[in-house]
Write a protein that holds these residues in place. Structure first.
Motif, PDB file in Angstrom:
ATOM      1  N   GLY A   9       0.818  -1.208   0.000  1.00  0.00           N
ATOM      2  CA  GLY A   9       0.000   0.000   0.000  1.00  0.00           C
ATOM      3  C   GLY A   9       0.851   1.255   0.000  1.00  0.00           C
ATOM      4  O   GLY A   9       2.074   1.204   0.082  1.00  0.00           O
TER       5      GLY A   9
ATOM      6  N   ARG B  23     -11.584  -4.655   1.554  1.00  0.00           N
ATOM      7  CA  ARG B  23     -11.140  -3.325   1.954  1.00  0.00           C
ATOM      8  C   ARG B  23     -12.116  -2.757   2.968  1.00  0.00           C
ATOM      9  O   ARG B  23     -13.285  -3.134   2.993  1.00  0.00           O
ATOM     10  CB  ARG B  23     -10.999  -2.392   0.759  1.00  0.00           C
TER      11      ARG B  23
ATOM     12  N   SER C  49     -12.173   3.659   7.004  1.00  0.00           N
ATOM     13  CA  SER C  49     -12.194   3.951   8.438  1.00  0.00           C
ATOM     14  C   SER C  49     -13.620   4.201   8.905  1.00  0.00           C
ATOM     15  O   SER C  49     -14.329   5.052   8.361  1.00  0.00           O
ATOM     16  CB  SER C  49     -11.324   5.183   8.717  1.00  0.00           C
TER      17      SER C  49
ATOM     18  N   THR D 116      -9.629   4.635  -1.544  1.00  0.00           N
ATOM     19  CA  THR D 116      -8.884   4.809  -0.307  1.00  0.00           C
ATOM     20  C   THR D 116      -9.480   3.936   0.786  1.00  0.00           C
ATOM     21  O   THR D 116     -10.679   4.021   1.076  1.00  0.00           O
ATOM     22  CB  THR D 116      -8.898   6.284   0.134  1.00  0.00           C
ATOM     23  N   ALA D 117      -8.647   3.077   1.374  1.00  0.00           N
ATOM     24  CA  ALA D 117      -9.111   2.128   2.394  1.00  0.00           C
ATOM     25  C   ALA D 117      -7.913   1.327   2.878  1.00  0.00           C
ATOM     26  O   ALA D 117      -6.823   1.403   2.302  1.00  0.00           O
ATOM     27  CB  ALA D 117     -10.157   1.188   1.816  1.00  0.00           C
ATOM     28  N   THR D 118      -8.150   0.556   3.925  1.00  0.00           N
ATOM     29  CA  THR D 118      -7.184  -0.465   4.325  1.00  0.00           C
ATOM     30  C   THR D 118      -7.572  -1.758   3.624  1.00  0.00           C
ATOM     31  O   THR D 118      -8.739  -2.156   3.681  1.00  0.00           O
ATOM     32  CB  THR D 118      -7.169  -0.658   5.838  1.00  0.00           C
ATOM     33  N   TYR D 119      -6.607  -2.379   2.963  1.00  0.00           N
ATOM     34  CA  TYR D 119      -6.862  -3.577   2.177  1.00  0.00           C
ATOM     35  C   TYR D 119      -6.328  -4.800   2.915  1.00  0.00           C
ATOM     36  O   TYR D 119      -5.218  -4.776   3.471  1.00  0.00           O
ATOM     37  CB  TYR D 119      -6.218  -3.455   0.800  1.00  0.00           C
ATOM     38  N   TYR D 120      -7.128  -5.859   2.896  1.00  0.00           N
ATOM     39  CA  TYR D 120      -6.813  -7.105   3.569  1.00  0.00           C
ATOM     40  C   TYR D 120      -6.987  -8.269   2.602  1.00  0.00           C
ATOM     41  O   TYR D 120      -7.808  -8.212   1.686  1.00  0.00           O
ATOM     42  CB  TYR D 120      -7.766  -7.347   4.735  1.00  0.00           C
TER      43      TYR D 120
ATOM     44  N   THR E 193      -3.025  -3.371   4.652  1.00  0.00           N
ATOM     45  CA  THR E 193      -2.112  -2.388   4.082  1.00  0.00           C
ATOM     46  C   THR E 193      -2.933  -1.189   3.608  1.00  0.00           C
ATOM     47  O   THR E 193      -3.953  -1.357   2.935  1.00  0.00           O
ATOM     48  CB  THR E 193      -1.260  -3.004   2.943  1.00  0.00           C
ATOM     49  N   GLN E 194      -2.485  -0.001   3.986  1.00  0.00           N
ATOM     50  CA  GLN E 194      -3.264   1.207   3.727  1.00  0.00           C
ATOM     51  C   GLN E 194      -3.019   1.708   2.314  1.00  0.00           C
ATOM     52  O   GLN E 194      -1.866   1.876   1.892  1.00  0.00           O
ATOM     53  CB  GLN E 194      -2.898   2.294   4.736  1.00  0.00           C
TER      54      GLN E 194
ATOM     55  N   THR F  77      -4.013   4.998   0.047  1.00  0.00           N
ATOM     56  CA  THR F  77      -4.577   6.341   0.070  1.00  0.00           C
ATOM     57  C   THR F  77      -4.435   6.943  -1.323  1.00  0.00           C
ATOM     58  O   THR F  77      -3.324   7.029  -1.849  1.00  0.00           O
ATOM     59  CB  THR F  77      -3.867   7.231   1.091  1.00  0.00           C
TER      60      THR F  77
END
Length: 114
Positions: free
Chosen positions: A9, A38, A41, A90-94, A108-109, A111
């Motif tokens: 990320g 994803r 927040s 934009t997000a945290t991806y898993y 992993t972030q 942006t």
């Protein structure tokens, strides 16, 4: 410890690209139905794309044509190529397996911002 570790990320401008990686530790990613999720927040985690053990893939409409999931069995790694990124990506991806999921890692972030 069995886990999946995401990386790749970062901060990218709209229209840019990133490639995420998910390495399996103690788990063979090729033996499971795998997916990239994803989470914005404060929002719900959503499944973005998935890949079956025989390589079939699907994508949510919002990313179809821009994101590509792939897998390297020799490297035991799942990938997510993201092109033409938009601010709404934009997000945290898993990553995780859809069948027999593991505990969620830190992700992993990603942006996307100008």
């Amino acid at each position: 410890q069995v886990q999946l570790v995401e990386s790749g990320g970062g901060l990218v401008q709209p229209g840019g690209s990133l490639k995420l990686s998910c390495v399996g530790i103690g788990r063979r990613v090729g033996f499971y139905i795998m997916g990239w999720y994803r989470q914005v927040s404060g929002g719900q985690r959503e499944l973005v794309t998935g890949m079956t053990t025989d390589g079939k893939t699907n994508y949510i409409p919002a990313v179809k044509g821009r994101f590509t999931i792939s897998r390297d069995n020799a490297e035991n790694t799942l990938y997510l190529q993201m092109n033409d990124l938009k601010e709404e990506d934009t997000a945290t991806y898993y990553c995780n397996s859809l069948n027999d999921p593991l505990s969620w890692g830190p992700g992993t972030q990603v942006t996307v911002s100008s």
